[in-house]
Scaffold this motif. Sequence first.
Motif, short mmCIF file in Angstrom:
data_model
loop_
_atom_site.label_atom_id
_atom_site.label_comp_id
_atom_site.label_asym_id
_atom_site.label_seq_id
_atom_site.Cartn_x
_atom_site.Cartn_y
_atom_site.Cartn_z
N MET A 85 0.83 -1.21 0.00
CA MET A 85 0.00 0.00 0.00
C MET A 85 0.86 1.26 0.00
SD MET A 85 -3.33 -0.73 2.41
CE MET A 85 -3.99 0.87 1.98
N ILE A 86 1.84 1.30 0.89
CA ILE A 86 2.64 2.52 1.05
C ILE A 86 3.48 2.82 -0.18
CG2 ILE A 86 4.55 3.54 2.35
CD1 ILE A 86 3.42 2.13 4.85
N MET A 87 4.28 1.85 -0.62
CA MET A 87 5.23 2.13 -1.71
C MET A 87 4.55 2.39 -3.06
SD MET A 87 8.05 2.43 -0.25
CE MET A 87 9.41 2.33 -1.42
N PRO A 88 3.51 1.65 -3.45
CA PRO A 88 2.84 1.98 -4.71
C PRO A 88 2.20 3.36 -4.69
CG PRO A 88 2.32 -0.26 -4.05
CD PRO A 88 3.03 0.37 -2.89
N LEU A 89 1.52 3.71 -3.59
CA LEU A 89 0.87 5.02 -3.51
C LEU A 89 1.90 6.16 -3.47
CD1 LEU A 89 -2.04 4.24 -1.00
CD2 LEU A 89 -2.20 4.63 -3.48
N LEU A 90 3.03 5.92 -2.79
CA LEU A 90 4.10 6.91 -2.79
C LEU A 90 4.66 7.09 -4.19
CD1 LEU A 90 6.28 6.18 0.39
CD2 LEU A 90 5.07 8.30 -0.16
N ILE A 237 13.58 10.18 -1.90
CA ILE A 237 12.40 10.53 -1.11
C ILE A 237 11.48 9.32 -0.97
CG2 ILE A 237 10.30 11.94 -1.07
CD1 ILE A 237 11.91 14.14 -2.47
N HIS A 238 11.30 8.60 -2.07
CA HIS A 238 10.46 7.39 -2.09
C HIS A 238 10.96 6.39 -1.04
CE1 HIS A 238 8.25 4.39 -4.97
NE2 HIS A 238 7.73 4.41 -3.76
N ASN A 239 12.26 6.14 -1.06
CA ASN A 239 12.89 5.18 -0.17
C ASN A 239 12.78 5.61 1.30
OD1 ASN A 239 16.19 4.62 0.86
ND2 ASN A 239 14.72 2.96 0.65
N LEU A 240 13.19 6.84 1.60
CA LEU A 240 13.20 7.32 2.99
C LEU A 240 11.79 7.44 3.56
CD1 LEU A 240 15.98 10.08 2.85
CD2 LEU A 240 16.18 7.71 3.65
N THR A 241 10.85 7.89 2.74
CA THR A 241 9.47 7.98 3.20
C THR A 241 8.88 6.60 3.45
OG1 THR A 241 9.22 9.99 1.85
CG2 THR A 241 7.21 9.03 2.74
N GLY A 242 9.30 5.63 2.63
CA GLY A 242 8.88 4.25 2.85
C GLY A 242 9.33 3.73 4.21
N PHE A 243 10.60 3.98 4.55
CA PHE A 243 11.10 3.60 5.87
C PHE A 243 10.25 4.23 6.98
CE2 PHE A 243 15.63 3.20 4.04
CZ PHE A 243 15.52 1.83 3.92
N THR A 244 10.02 5.53 6.84
CA THR A 244 9.33 6.29 7.89
C THR A 244 7.88 5.84 8.07
OG1 THR A 244 10.71 8.22 7.38
CG2 THR A 244 8.72 8.60 8.68
N ALA A 260 8.44 -3.40 14.34
CA ALA A 260 8.22 -2.16 13.60
C ALA A 260 9.44 -1.81 12.76
CB ALA A 260 7.91 -1.02 14.58
N ARG A 261 10.64 -2.05 13.30
CA ARG A 261 11.85 -1.83 12.52
C ARG A 261 11.89 -2.75 11.31
NH1 ARG A 261 16.79 -1.05 16.94
NH2 ARG A 261 15.86 0.72 18.07
N THR A 262 11.43 -3.97 11.52
CA THR A 262 11.39 -4.94 10.41
C THR A 262 10.46 -4.47 9.31
OG1 THR A 262 11.79 -6.73 12.00
CG2 THR A 262 10.96 -7.36 9.84
N VAL A 263 9.27 -4.03 9.68
CA VAL A 263 8.29 -3.55 8.70
C VAL A 263 8.85 -2.34 7.96
CG1 VAL A 263 6.00 -2.55 8.38
CG2 VAL A 263 6.30 -4.48 9.95
N ALA A 264 9.52 -1.44 8.68
CA ALA A 264 10.12 -0.27 8.04
C ALA A 264 11.09 -0.69 6.94
CB ALA A 264 10.84 0.58 9.08
N ILE A 265 11.95 -1.65 7.25
CA ILE A 265 12.94 -2.12 6.28
C ILE A 265 12.27 -2.86 5.13
CG2 ILE A 265 14.89 -3.71 5.96
CD1 ILE A 265 15.76 -2.93 8.83
N GLU A 266 11.26 -3.67 5.44
CA GLU A 266 10.55 -4.41 4.39
C GLU A 266 9.81 -3.48 3.44
OE1 GLU A 266 10.38 -7.67 3.52
OE2 GLU A 266 12.00 -7.97 4.98
N MET A 299 18.86 2.57 -2.12
CA MET A 299 18.26 1.86 -0.98
C MET A 299 19.31 1.08 -0.19
SD MET A 299 16.26 -1.56 -2.34
CE MET A 299 17.20 -3.05 -2.78
N ASN A 300 20.33 0.58 -0.87
CA ASN A 300 21.38 -0.14 -0.15
C ASN A 300 22.21 0.79 0.71
OD1 ASN A 300 21.74 -3.20 -0.77
ND2 ASN A 300 21.09 -2.31 -2.70
N THR A 301 22.43 2.01 0.23
CA THR A 301 23.17 2.99 1.02
C THR A 301 22.38 3.43 2.24
OG1 THR A 301 24.27 3.80 -0.99
CG2 THR A 301 24.34 5.21 0.96
N THR A 302 21.14 3.86 2.02
CA THR A 302 20.31 4.31 3.15
C THR A 302 19.97 3.17 4.08
OG1 THR A 302 18.29 4.01 1.83
CG2 THR A 302 19.31 6.19 1.81
#
Length: 334
Positions: A85-90, A237-244, A260-266, A299-302
Amino acid sequence: MKAETNDRSSYSNLIYTALIIVAVTTALIFPGPFTSIGDFPLKKLIVPLLQIIMLGMGTTMSIKDFEGVIKQPKAVFIGVTCHFMIMPLLGYTLANVFKFPPEIAAGVVLIGCSPSGLASNVMCFIAKANVPLSITVTTLSTLLAPFLMPALMTLLAGQFIEISFWKMMVEIMEIVILPVLVGLALNRIFHKSAVMLNRVMPLISMGGIVLIVAIITAAGRDSLLTVGWTLALCVLIHNLTGFTLGYWSARLFGLDEQSARTVAIEVGLQNGGLASGIAVQMGKVATVGLAPALFGPIMNTTGSLLATYWSQNPPKDVALSETSPIQSVSSQDV
């Protein structure tokens, strides 16, 4: 011993990220060697390389990867739902905000609609997050990809380019599901050989993804020189907002800090290789394939930085033991 394994994973991931950055830079400066060899266009190697990588993923999988569904169904459901939901909408929102040309905008949506990459499992291990949950979410999102990716792309990217739902579904089946099933069968039938294969596949996978990124960069060099920095900013922005959003969504729904950390990374880490393969099959690797190509190194760097920070600040409410058999998981963005 855990610290040594953690350090090795971090070191391998940094090397991998550095190789991708070198590949992107080299392909931008000297695109010729990554475009073709004689009359053979190198972009034709992308799908076979992905199939080999997914075959390797299959050899590392077993029924244990689905134990998380039984042991922690709520966390698995939240992880998979947030990811799709988050990544496609972002991706859809950013593609419209930045007003990219239609095919490049479709690529931003495409990377957002992709499943989790195996890099997420390594990042979760380094971050001392919930590794069994990570493996389960990655596995389920990968198996759901043939159905959810075409549906989401039709819904969100249809305004930018024409999307063929059934054609994309079949292509994802060929790139992902079939090789994974073959890998599972090999693991079942030739278990001892599969163990040896698991030691080799991470290196093959890393090399394959580096080559794929170089080929896509060379193919889309002209477009990258035009929108490169803007597209890189969009992807970041896509990547960092996805984490957040992944982290705070998990906390909002009552998951513990470790999960929650796991979901952020996933949520924040995508299967850039699969997205690149779809771009190739669409015949638009030089445009639609650009966002997936940039997403990998970013994404690998962040992800490495975030995982390292969290490893130094372990969660207090640990849901599961940190000890998790992740020896067969490599730091690849597939």
